[in-house]
Design a protein around this motif. Sequence first.
Motif, short mmCIF file in Angstrom:
data_model
loop_
_atom_site.label_atom_id
_atom_site.label_comp_id
_atom_site.label_asym_id
_atom_site.label_seq_id
_atom_site.Cartn_x
_atom_site.Cartn_y
_atom_site.Cartn_z
N LYS A 326 53.30 -25.06 30.41
CA LYS A 326 54.26 -24.25 31.33
C LYS A 326 53.69 -22.78 31.28
O LYS A 326 53.89 -22.04 32.48
N LYS A 327 52.78 -22.54 30.50
CA LYS A 327 52.19 -21.05 30.71
C LYS A 327 51.02 -21.34 31.67
O LYS A 327 50.92 -20.45 32.56
N MET A 328 50.23 -22.08 31.74
CA MET A 328 49.24 -22.50 32.68
C MET A 328 49.91 -22.59 33.83
O MET A 328 48.98 -22.11 35.13
N GLU A 329 50.97 -23.27 34.11
CA GLU A 329 51.44 -23.18 35.55
C GLU A 329 51.56 -21.96 36.32
O GLU A 329 51.89 -21.92 37.54
N HIS A 330 51.79 -20.99 35.36
CA HIS A 330 52.08 -19.63 35.99
C HIS A 330 50.88 -18.60 35.93
O HIS A 330 50.85 -17.42 36.17
N ILE A 331 49.60 -19.17 35.84
CA ILE A 331 48.59 -18.42 36.23
C ILE A 331 48.69 -17.64 37.61
O ILE A 331 48.77 -18.40 38.52
N LYS A 332 48.02 -16.60 37.49
CA LYS A 332 48.14 -15.89 38.88
C LYS A 332 46.68 -15.53 39.24
O LYS A 332 45.70 -15.03 38.46
N TRP A 333 46.44 -16.46 40.32
CA TRP A 333 45.05 -16.26 40.75
C TRP A 333 44.71 -15.11 41.77
O TRP A 333 45.46 -14.89 42.53
#
Length: 333
Positions: A326-333
């Motif tokens: 869930k946290k990884m899904e919201h990584i900002k690139w």
Amino acid sequence: MVPNFEHQQHAHCESGVTANLLNYYKVPISEPMAFGIGAGLFFGHLPFLKINGTPGTTFRTWPGAIFKRVTQRLGITMHTEKFRTPEKAMEALDRALENHIPVGMQTSVFYLPYLPEAFRFHFNAHNLVVYGKEGNEYLVSDPVMEVATRISAEDLAKARFAKGAPEPRGFMYYVIDAPKKTDYEKAVQQGIKQTCFMMMSPPIPWFGNKAIFLLANKIKNYPKKLTQRKASLYLGNIIRMQEEIGTGGAGFRYLYAAFLQEAAEMMKRDDLQQYASELTKIGDDWRNFAYHAARQMKNRQTDLVSFDELSDLLRKCGDEEKAFFKKMEHIKW
């Protein structure tokens, strides 16, 4: 013989073959990077699909997907082919070798006599590279082996046309063209996004994070629905898929954590380094589950946990991975 082909041992067959082939074509890539860009991390439990008499459990994506995704994301042109007969398949292999092309292929481990007998069972999704031929023997770079080896034409043909799911049908693949420059950072982003999607988004209970809890429920009911021997066989298969069948340990969690660490260094991102540390700890919990499952399977009398407790250990892994992805899904690139 393909000149200057270098064999390297790796943790897993398909990501290892990918790394060995691409490095030959001057596309520098490690096995963890190949596994991560190829979105290899996955989980599935299919109780209705029996493999060697036990329900199917997988900790990685379907065969062939890693190689296909990596080459597409790095702009590499590939040739892939399946065949109707062993004769046609072996002829095509010989033609590629005559042109000094190393060839990746899908085989059954059961028909690979150079593997230890304990590892030879009916599993038809093992990848290796053939890079030469001498007389009636082919030169094999099998990434799970410490050194390169050989196999007779007859045994290789059997391995390429083994029956059972998935049927290899002589499947082979090789590089046609590789670019001089590749965008690794974009490929890393695409790989991470797809891994998160495949772990968190499948609506059916047999795939992704949901399947971890499905398996936990199944394990809890093993003593009620199965004989002691069958329950032990079911546990044994889970452990084997998690810790032995080319995973690098903990169902590929350590391998994927190594990918995140390498990506963090490449992209200079502290958040990816933190995710790598978190997943390594989750991998430790998977390994703890395997340890206790093995003791239950062998009916050890000391340090023995119940099936209910095994179920709870697996649920802990599922909860941790749910929060992680869930946290990884919201990584900002």
